[in-house]
Each structure stands twice: as C-alpha cells, then as structure tokens.
Scaffold this active site. Structure first.
Site, short mmCIF file in Angstrom:
data_model
loop_
_atom_site.label_atom_id
_atom_site.label_comp_id
_atom_site.label_asym_id
_atom_site.label_seq_id
_atom_site.Cartn_x
_atom_site.Cartn_y
_atom_site.Cartn_z
N ASP A 75 0.78 -1.21 -0.05
CA ASP A 75 0.17 0.08 -0.02
C ASP A 75 0.70 1.44 0.06
O ASP A 75 0.45 2.47 0.30
CB ASP A 75 -0.96 0.00 1.32
CG ASP A 75 -0.14 0.04 2.53
OD1 ASP A 75 0.92 -0.35 2.63
OD2 ASP A 75 -0.85 0.38 3.47
N GLU A 76 2.01 1.22 -0.28
CA GLU A 76 2.91 2.37 -0.29
C GLU A 76 4.17 2.19 -1.30
O GLU A 76 4.57 1.22 -1.26
CB GLU A 76 3.28 2.54 1.08
CG GLU A 76 3.99 4.05 1.35
CD GLU A 76 4.67 4.17 2.82
OE1 GLU A 76 4.82 4.86 3.24
OE2 GLU A 76 4.49 2.89 3.69
#
Length: 484
Positions: free
Chosen positions: A94-95
């Site tokens: 998610d990053e």
C-alpha cells in the site's frame, strides 16, 4: 493508501462502514495488521498484540486478512503510479515512492500538486478507496508529508521550509530511528530533530557509530540523496507461522515444517526464482529463536529437495519443551535451477513386502468439520454472496451483502451446510455496464416471488442489518465466537 487492509474490508462489507475494523491474526498470539481509523480512536494500532486490541476495542469487528484481494488492488494502484513515471519503488502493498520528474509528470510545485490530485482521483475511481499523497524533494520528506496528509489528503512540502518543518518533530520521525536508537538518543538528551542537528555530526558518530551517525545528521538537516529505485532484487523468500498453542508432538512439528516448505516453494515458483540455501527458523516455548541453514550444490525449486533439507535441519533442533513458531526460507536466489546429477534428494527405496503379509484394514476417517474464518467470502446457493461474521460450536453466521449492496441480513447455518461454499472476493468497483444485483435476500423477499412460510420468515429475522451485535468475532479456524 489509508488503513489499507481495513479500508478494503469496509468497502467490501457495507455493514462495517464507519465502524471499528481490525484485521490480523485472530488467535491468542495474533498481531494487528491494520486498524481502521474508527478503531484507532481506542488506541489500537498496527503490530499490537491482538489480545490487547480486544481489550481496548471489544466491540470492533475482527477479521482475518484476505491477501489475494489486497494484492489485486495493490496491483491496480501500482499500475496507476507507473503511468506517472517509470521510476516507482514499492515499499509494501500500500505504499510506494514515485519520481514524478523522471516521468515528466511534474516540473514545479503547481504541476506536482495537479499530478497528486489526479492520482488521488484515479485511485478512488479505479479501486473505490482513498489514498494520501505526500509531495517533496526527497524520499524522506515525501514519506513524512504522506503521513501528515492521512487520511485522504495531499501535503506538499515547499522547498526551503524543510528544516523548519522537521525541527520540532521527535527523532523517531526520521527513518532508521527505532525504539532502541530513540532511547539511546533520549538518554543523551536528544528528543527532537532540531536537537539532533544541534548535537553535531561528531557527537552523533560517537553515540551511534560512523555510518548511522553520518546518515542521521544529514537527515536532521533535511538532506536525503537516496534515489527512487524501480526494481529491488529479492534476497530471500520465506514463510512462517505462529501457533496459538505450543506444539509438543515431534511428528506434528515435522509435518508443519513440510507444509511450510511446500508453501515456500510455491512462492519461489510464483516469482520465477530458485535458491541454494535452505533456512529453518524455530521459536521455542521460552521465546528463544534458533536458526539453522544448509547450502545445496546448486539452486533449486524442487519441493522434495527443500522438504528434505528442512527436515535435516529440524533434526538438529531440540523441540522438547514446545514450539510456538516455525519458518522455512530459501536464500541465495537465482532465476534458474540446476539439475542435481548426484541426487540431492535421494529417493526412498520401496520396502519389500514380507511373505504372507495380511492386507491392512483401512478405517474410514471421521469427516472433519469445515473451517470458517471471520471475514471469509462465501456463497450460498439460495442467498448469494456474503461473508463469515463468526463461527463455532458447529454453526457459522453469515452476513449476505456485496460491495454495491445495502447492509445485508444475517443468517446462521450448520458449519457443514452443503449449500454454503467458500467464494472469491468480489470487486470493489462494479462494471457500469452491469449494475450490481442486490443480494442477501431469500427468494421470498424478491419482487414477484412466492410468500415465505411463517417458519421461514421467523428463521430469517435478525437485528438491524446496518448495525453490529454488541460483541462479535471469530477466531482463526472458527474455533470460537462471541456473539451475545
């Protein structure tokens, strides 16, 4: 992405939107993977023991992770990032860091802000989720900006304001400063980034060593020359499991090691890799952790070879007192395999059958109760798609709803109900050409359907579908549930 795992669960389960959701291992030794912002109000955060989270937020929804769905959504987001620039450095599902200048997506503050706003809009359109964007001249500052932008925001750190922004922040804000380093600096009287810069490079080198001291001093001055690296070479592939109850039986320990070896091989093959060093990790009842390794003559992805190597490593470990964690990994990776001409995995010769052997009587095994995990996707032959809200005592409770439906109704079935089957997750964003069908209602609730019998109507009564019971959860493996 904002509270990624929990946000995915809320998006796919309408009844959980706006409510505290905690994703992670649900056993007594489980750990929180992600907590929704509603759960964070109670003090729950990532990496917290699940038992502590349950004490802080007893009424939250506790769900197992659905990594297949998380990876699919992550791939959608990473594809959007690669449309902005060829230099995308994923940090996790998610990053990621993106070099906007390399892709020509930004050349000044205004163009960077436009690119960030467009990215946020694209993420919401494609995934139905929110994402936060941090814009700055370096990776360190972009990371800090993205944290300040959460949830669902954009933060741009203007050139020339970096040191003033960093000065009052705690030293733990800087990458590379963990609990141990933070405590060491605190004992030296250094608690903020400004105090870190004022201490001077020589003092930091004396306190932390040459490499760490130089790096932290540069970051305290807002200097970070690390480039965005598009591809990172994997150094190892591994899997591990923590068990709710210590395993004492040596035979079961061996079977678990074989199962982990097979999972490790699957991950190797999915990545198109092989390896020549097999690693076994064992954490015993007293939290002591032992690591054993064996290097083969050449890289392999043969499950038999890796299983046998892991079994040999296990022979050298004393597990008498019990085992709480096991792991199998492979390092020394390569993108090819080398056939072992000298049989790294020696076949076991077939045992000769003694004369007059009597045919063994095969006993029929007792049927094993199906395991239902909280948050798991299911489909019922009559009621459609839903998810497991809890299970135990031979029962499973399912809420029937989809990402596009209103909050659904709840029904309880026998755990071995043949009409109930595991299902694949549904996409969070529906195809506009095919409007979603409202599921979760029995045939008697659909327009034009025959009326229900009183018995069936009474059986389908439930609480307000938009609310949660006062306390509900499900343990990994469906061993217990609490649902007053």
């Amino acid at each position: 992405m904002d509270a990624f795992f929990a946000s995915v669960e809320q998006a796919s389960k309408p009844s959980l939107r706006g409510k505290a959701v905690i994703v992670g291992g649900l056993g007594p030794r489980g750990v929180v993977a992600t907590a929704s912002y509603e759960a964070r109000v109670f003090g729950v955060h990532s990496a917290m023991p699940m038992a502590q989270a349950r004490r802080l937020a007893p009424n939250a929804a506790y769900l197992v992770p659905r990594f297949t769905l998380y990876r699919a959504i992550s791939e959608q987001v990473m594809a959007l990032l690669r449309e902005l620039s060829p230099l995308v450095e994923p940090l996790s599902l998610d990053e990621a860091f993106v070099d906007l200048e390399a892709g020509g997506a930004a050349w000044d503050e205004e163009s960077a802000r436009r690119a960030g706003e467009k990215l946020r809009a694209d993420i919401r359109a494609v995934t139905g989720l929110t994402g936060s964007v941090g814009l700055a001249a370096s990776k360190m500052l972009a990371k800090i900006a993205s944290e300040q932008a959460k949830p669902d925001g954009l933060r741009l750190i203007e050139p020339g304001t970096e040191r003033a922004l960093l000065a009052p922040m705690p030293v733990r804000t800087l990458p590379g400063v963990g609990p141990a380093t933070g405590d060491h600096l605190r004992r030296a009287g250094i608690t903020t980034v400004e105090e870190l810069a004022e201490a001077g490079e020589d003092e930091l080198v004396r306190l932390l060593g040459k490499a760490h001291g130089h790096a932290l001093y540069a970051m305290a001055l807002a200097r970070d020359e690390r480039p965005v690296v598009a591809e990172r070479e994997a150094k190892s592939v591994s899997v591990e499991d923590t068990y709710d109850v210590d395993i004492h039986d040596r035979l079961r320990v061996g079977l678990e090691v074989q199962r982990l070896a097979d999972r490790c091989v699957r991950r190797l093959r999915e990545a198109g890799l092989s390896g020549r060093t097999i690693v076994l990790k064992v954490r015993r009842y007293d939290f002591s952790t032992l690591t054993r390794s064996e290097t083969l003559r050449g890289p392999t992805d043969d499950p038999v070879v890796i299983r046998e190597a892991a079994a040999r490593l296990l022979d050298s470990v004393d597990t008498t007192g019990g085992v709480r964690l096991l792991g199998v990994g492979v390092s020394g990776l390569a993108d090819y395999t080398q056939e072992d001409l000298f049989a790294q995995a020696m076949p076991v010769p077939a045992a000769e059958e003694p004369e007059g052997a009597v045919e063994a009587v095969v006993e029929r095994a007792e049927p094993v109760e199906r395991q239902w995990r909280a948050g798991q996707d299911v489909r019922h032959a009559e009621y459609g798609h839903g998810w497991v809200q809890g299970s135990g005592l031979g029962r499973v409770t399912v809420r029937f709803e989809t990402p596009q439906s209103p909050p659904g109704r709840v029904r309880t079935f026998f755990a071995d109900d043949p009409a109930l089957e595991p299902a694949d997750p549904l996409p969070l964003v529906s195809d506009p050409c095919h409007p979603p069908i409202r599921l979760g209602l029995p045939s008697g609730d659909r327009q034009g359907a025959p009326p229900r019998t009183p018995e069936k109507a009474a059986d389908q009564a439930s609480s307000d579908p938009a609310s949660l019971p006062k306390s509900w959860s499900g343990t990994l493996g469906g061993e217990a549930t609490s649902r007053p």
